[in-house]
Design a protein around this motif. Structure first.
Motif, PDB file in Angstrom:
ATOM      1  N   GLY A  53       0.755  -1.235   0.000  1.00  0.00           N
ATOM      2  CA  GLY A  53       0.000   0.000   0.000  1.00  0.00           C
ATOM      3  C   GLY A  53       0.787   1.288   0.000  1.00  0.00           C
ATOM      4  N   ALA A  54       2.118   1.219  -0.113  1.00  0.00           N
ATOM      5  CA  ALA A  54       2.929   2.436  -0.202  1.00  0.00           C
ATOM      6  C   ALA A  54       3.073   2.833  -1.670  1.00  0.00           C
ATOM      7  CB  ALA A  54       4.297   2.219   0.430  1.00  0.00           C
ATOM      8  N   VAL A  55       3.388   4.095  -1.897  1.00  0.00           N
ATOM      9  CA  VAL A  55       3.674   4.547  -3.254  1.00  0.00           C
ATOM     10  C   VAL A  55       5.057   4.041  -3.655  1.00  0.00           C
ATOM     11  CG1 VAL A  55       4.020   6.543  -4.756  1.00  0.00           C
ATOM     12  CG2 VAL A  55       2.248   6.612  -2.991  1.00  0.00           C
ATOM     13  N   LEU A  56       5.128   3.306  -4.738  1.00  0.00           N
ATOM     14  CA  LEU A  56       6.406   2.822  -5.251  1.00  0.00           C
ATOM     15  C   LEU A  56       7.108   3.949  -6.000  1.00  0.00           C
ATOM     16  CD1 LEU A  56       8.490   0.620  -6.036  1.00  0.00           C
ATOM     17  CD2 LEU A  56       7.009   0.066  -7.988  1.00  0.00           C
ATOM     18  N   VAL A  57       8.260   4.372  -5.466  1.00  0.00           N
ATOM     19  CA  VAL A  57       9.103   5.367  -6.120  1.00  0.00           C
ATOM     20  C   VAL A  57      10.417   4.666  -6.410  1.00  0.00           C
ATOM     21  CG1 VAL A  57      10.089   7.677  -5.986  1.00  0.00           C
ATOM     22  CG2 VAL A  57       7.994   7.144  -4.711  1.00  0.00           C
ATOM     23  N   ASP A  96       4.752   5.178 -15.088  1.00  0.00           N
ATOM     24  CA  ASP A  96       5.196   6.332 -14.320  1.00  0.00           C
ATOM     25  C   ASP A  96       4.053   7.334 -14.150  1.00  0.00           C
ATOM     26  OD1 ASP A  96       6.837   8.186 -13.036  1.00  0.00           O
ATOM     27  OD2 ASP A  96       7.514   9.082 -14.928  1.00  0.00           O
ATOM     28  N   GLY A  97       3.803   7.721 -12.889  1.00  0.00           N
ATOM     29  CA  GLY A  97       2.759   8.692 -12.595  1.00  0.00           C
ATOM     30  C   GLY A  97       1.374   8.104 -12.472  1.00  0.00           C
ATOM     31  N   GLU A  98       1.227   6.815 -12.805  1.00  0.00           N
ATOM     32  CA  GLU A  98      -0.083   6.168 -12.727  1.00  0.00           C
ATOM     33  C   GLU A  98      -0.154   5.172 -11.576  1.00  0.00           C
ATOM     34  OE1 GLU A  98      -2.408   2.942 -15.462  1.00  0.00           O
ATOM     35  OE2 GLU A  98      -1.795   4.811 -16.458  1.00  0.00           O
ATOM     36  N   ASN A  99       0.802   4.240 -11.535  1.00  0.00           N
ATOM     37  CA  ASN A  99       0.825   3.267 -10.437  1.00  0.00           C
ATOM     38  C   ASN A  99       2.203   3.168  -9.787  1.00  0.00           C
ATOM     39  OD1 ASN A  99       2.260   1.742 -12.340  1.00  0.00           O
ATOM     40  ND2 ASN A  99       0.444   0.587 -12.951  1.00  0.00           N
ATOM     41  N   ALA A 100       3.108   4.031 -10.180  1.00  0.00           N
ATOM     42  CA  ALA A 100       4.465   4.111  -9.625  1.00  0.00           C
ATOM     43  C   ALA A 100       5.050   5.450 -10.060  1.00  0.00           C
ATOM     44  CB  ALA A 100       5.328   2.960 -10.116  1.00  0.00           C
ATOM     45  N   ILE A 101       6.185   5.808  -9.488  1.00  0.00           N
ATOM     46  CA  ILE A 101       6.863   7.043  -9.866  1.00  0.00           C
ATOM     47  C   ILE A 101       8.329   6.752 -10.105  1.00  0.00           C
ATOM     48  CG2 ILE A 101       7.579   9.345  -9.078  1.00  0.00           C
ATOM     49  CD1 ILE A 101       5.005   9.509  -7.482  1.00  0.00           C
ATOM     50  N   ILE A 102       8.819   7.152 -11.252  1.00  0.00           N
ATOM     51  CA  ILE A 102      10.239   7.034 -11.575  1.00  0.00           C
ATOM     52  C   ILE A 102      10.946   8.294 -11.072  1.00  0.00           C
ATOM     53  CG2 ILE A 102      11.926   6.980 -13.446  1.00  0.00           C
ATOM     54  CD1 ILE A 102       9.918   5.337 -15.065  1.00  0.00           C
ATOM     55  N   CYS A 103      12.046   8.090 -10.360  1.00  0.00           N
ATOM     56  CA  CYS A 103      12.718   9.242  -9.750  1.00  0.00           C
ATOM     57  C   CYS A 103      14.173   8.912  -9.457  1.00  0.00           C
ATOM     58  CB  CYS A 103      12.001   9.617  -8.456  1.00  0.00           C
ATOM     59  SG  CYS A 103      12.680  11.062  -7.610  1.00  0.00           S
ATOM     60  N   ALA A 107      -0.884   4.901  -5.101  1.00  0.00           N
ATOM     61  CA  ALA A 107      -0.708   3.734  -4.237  1.00  0.00           C
ATOM     62  C   ALA A 107      -1.774   2.680  -4.512  1.00  0.00           C
ATOM     63  CB  ALA A 107      -0.733   4.155  -2.770  1.00  0.00           C
ATOM     64  N   ASP A 108      -3.023   3.106  -4.649  1.00  0.00           N
ATOM     65  CA  ASP A 108      -4.109   2.162  -4.910  1.00  0.00           C
ATOM     66  C   ASP A 108      -3.932   1.468  -6.254  1.00  0.00           C
ATOM     67  OD1 ASP A 108      -5.221   2.957  -2.517  1.00  0.00           O
ATOM     68  OD2 ASP A 108      -6.772   4.235  -3.423  1.00  0.00           O
ATOM     69  N   ALA A 109      -3.506   2.219  -7.267  1.00  0.00           N
ATOM     70  CA  ALA A 109      -3.315   1.634  -8.592  1.00  0.00           C
ATOM     71  C   ALA A 109      -2.169   0.617  -8.592  1.00  0.00           C
ATOM     72  CB  ALA A 109      -3.045   2.740  -9.613  1.00  0.00           C
ATOM     73  N   GLY A 110      -1.127   0.914  -7.825  1.00  0.00           N
ATOM     74  CA  GLY A 110      -0.022  -0.040  -7.717  1.00  0.00           C
ATOM     75  C   GLY A 110      -0.446  -1.332  -7.066  1.00  0.00           C
ATOM     76  N   ARG A 111      -1.238  -1.217  -6.001  1.00  0.00           N
ATOM     77  CA  ARG A 111      -1.727  -2.415  -5.315  1.00  0.00           C
ATOM     78  C   ARG A 111      -2.647  -3.233  -6.231  1.00  0.00           C
ATOM     79  NH1 ARG A 111      -3.680  -0.252  -0.623  1.00  0.00           N
ATOM     80  NH2 ARG A 111      -5.585   0.217  -1.760  1.00  0.00           N
ATOM     81  N   ARG A 112      -3.504  -2.552  -6.998  1.00  0.00           N
ATOM     82  CA  ARG A 112      -4.381  -3.271  -7.934  1.00  0.00           C
ATOM     83  C   ARG A 112      -3.576  -4.017  -8.979  1.00  0.00           C
ATOM     84  NH1 ARG A 112      -7.610   1.428  -7.560  1.00  0.00           N
ATOM     85  NH2 ARG A 112      -6.693   2.240  -9.494  1.00  0.00           N
ATOM     86  N   GLU A 116       7.793  -1.284 -17.718  1.00  0.00           N
ATOM     87  CA  GLU A 116       6.472  -1.120 -18.320  1.00  0.00           C
ATOM     88  C   GLU A 116       5.896  -2.458 -18.762  1.00  0.00           C
ATOM     89  OE1 GLU A 116       6.303   1.861 -21.331  1.00  0.00           O
ATOM     90  OE2 GLU A 116       6.780   3.498 -19.948  1.00  0.00           O
ATOM     91  N   ALA A 117       6.740  -3.393 -19.174  1.00  0.00           N
ATOM     92  CA  ALA A 117       6.247  -4.718 -19.557  1.00  0.00           C
ATOM     93  C   ALA A 117       5.555  -5.409 -18.385  1.00  0.00           C
ATOM     94  CB  ALA A 117       7.401  -5.577 -20.070  1.00  0.00           C
ATOM     95  N   LEU A 118       6.008  -5.134 -17.159  1.00  0.00           N
ATOM     96  CA  LEU A 118       5.407  -5.710 -15.961  1.00  0.00           C
ATOM     97  C   LEU A 118       4.128  -4.983 -15.550  1.00  0.00           C
ATOM     98  CD1 LEU A 118       8.661  -6.352 -13.921  1.00  0.00           C
ATOM     99  CD2 LEU A 118       7.144  -8.087 -14.887  1.00  0.00           C
ATOM    100  N   GLY A 119       3.782  -3.926 -16.270  1.00  0.00           N
ATOM    101  CA  GLY A 119       2.539  -3.212 -16.003  1.00  0.00           C
ATOM    102  C   GLY A 119       2.694  -1.898 -15.271  1.00  0.00           C
TER     103      GLY A 119
END
Length: 398
Positions: free
Chosen positions: A291-295, A309-316, A339-344, A303-306
């Motif tokens: 449930g944490a934001v993946l940064v 950036d900015g939708e279900n994770a953040i590249i930084c 965070a919710d989109a990453g968990r889904r 991207e192949a894993l789904g």
């Protein structure tokens, strides 16, 4: 589909070790053979007797613990098991691994090498030749996730960088059709739905301090960001120096895994990377599941894993984390949505039950002569040419 699964029933602090049996059991009707899975008497009677009693089987699978049994022998190897793994069977049973590998090679059925615990970067060419000669198919990372050293920036900054080679990267490019490219996964109990607003800390940077993680912690601490507590490592070296071998104790392993999850669960944002190898390590799935934001610094196949950036994770980049944290804190609705989109994503594409379906689908296609390898697209493992049946079903090697 009846599966013969050869392994050693040992437990490790990385949960993938303990989940492999569950994955295979969900993929088919499985019988396990190896130290800990059967009595010492049944083990001593040998694999041929076990197959004669419980067979026939459609396919045989062996893990690294059997595949490399003849490469790692002697008192030092047994001592490594004693120090690093928890198990309940007699130590002498481990010495049967070589017999198991030789019997596996002689089995008159299709064979699979299961390599989800491997450090692919230091495989020797001899080890790969041995795997290729024995196994008809190999479960492990393909060219989507393992890149040649020339394509990796920053590998030289890792302590192990000088040990890395391209043997596996070259092999998976040449032998793509034999690969079943499963990646890490999480169990159902590894999910958390606690809102970010109820988490005590801004950040965590879990795991070994690879170069990017070290830079991340330095940047966050220098900026005064709150960090969730790291409960795990300080006690382990102390216990080891006392001769207590903490990782050989089941309760310590359970405690270690829980403290790792708690570190992520207490934080709103979590940073990770795949080291200089840019690998899709388990933390890319554990962090959003909890449930944490993946940064992150993106892994190979991000991207192949789904991930997006900015939708279900953040590249930084590590040095920019404090500013990212300030932006996310100023816009809590967006942070929670990411965070919710990453968990889904993890729930839909990267659980043990999903991997079991992928494994079963691949094995059924392989046994029918219809497996030509696969690639990952938007979080799904997509078989190559799935309807073209031109490959004969391999028999036993050797």
């Amino acid at each position: 589909m009846r599966i013969l699964f050869l392994d050693v029933d040992v437990h490790y602090f990385n949960p993938t070790r303990g989940l492999q049996g569950r994955l295979v059991s969900l993929a088919g009707d499985v019988r396990c053979f190896g130290p800990g899975y059967v009595s010492s008497e049944v083990l001593a009677s040998g694999l041929p007797a076990f197959v004669a009693r419980y067979g026939p089987f459609d396919v045989a699978i062996m893990t690294e613990h059997i595949a490399f049994a003849e490469d790692y022998v002697g008192a030092a190897v047994l001592d490594s098991y004693r120090r690093n793994y928890a198990f309940r069977f007699p130590m002498a049973d481990l010495q049967r691994r070589g017999d198991m590998r030789r019997a596996f090679c002689a089995l008159p059925m299709p064979k699979v090498a299961f390599l989800l615990e491997s450090d692919y970067y230091n495989f020797t060419s001899e080890q790969i030749k041995g795997l290729s000669a024995v196994a008809d198919w190999l479960v492990g990372w393909n060219g989507d996730f393992v890149k040649p050293k020339a394509e990796l920036s920053g590998l030289e900054r890792e302590s192990f960088g000088h040990k890395a080679n391209d043997h596996w990267a070259n092999f998976v490019c040449a032998g793509h059709a034999r690969m079943i490219p499963l990646v890490h996964f999480v169990a159902d109990e590894e999910f958390s739905f606690t809102a970010l607003s109820h988490r005590a800390a801004d950040w965590c940077v879990p795991g070994i301090l690879y170069d990017a993680r070290h830079r991340a912690r330095t940047a966050l601490i220098s900026a005064g960001c709150t960090m969730s507590r790291r409960h795990r490592w300080p006690i382990a070296p102390v216990l080891t120096r006392m001769g207590l071998h903490p990782f050989s104790r089941p309760l310590f392993t359970v405690w270690y895994q829980e403290m790792f999850r708690r570190e992520i669960h207490q934080a709103r944002f979590a940073f990770t990377c795949g080291s200089g190898l840019q690998w899709p390590i388990r933390k890319f799935f554990e962090i959003p599941a909890l449930g944490a934001v993946l940064v992150c610094v993106p892994c190979n196949g991000f991207e192949a894993l789904g991930f997006r950036d900015g939708e279900n994770a953040i590249i930084c980049k590590p040095e920019a984390l404090p500013e990212i944290g300030r932006r996310l804190s100023a816009d809590p609705n967006t942070a929670q949505a990411i965070a919710d989109a990453g968990r889904r994503l993890v729930g839909a594409c990267h659980t043990v039950s999903v991997r079991a379906v992928q494994l079963r689908t691949a094995l059924e296609a392989a046994l029918a002569g219809r497996w030509h390898g696969a690639h990952w697209v938007k979080g799904r493992m997509v078989p190559d040419d799935p309807v073209v049946a031109t490959v004969a079903v391999p028999g036993a090697h050797g």
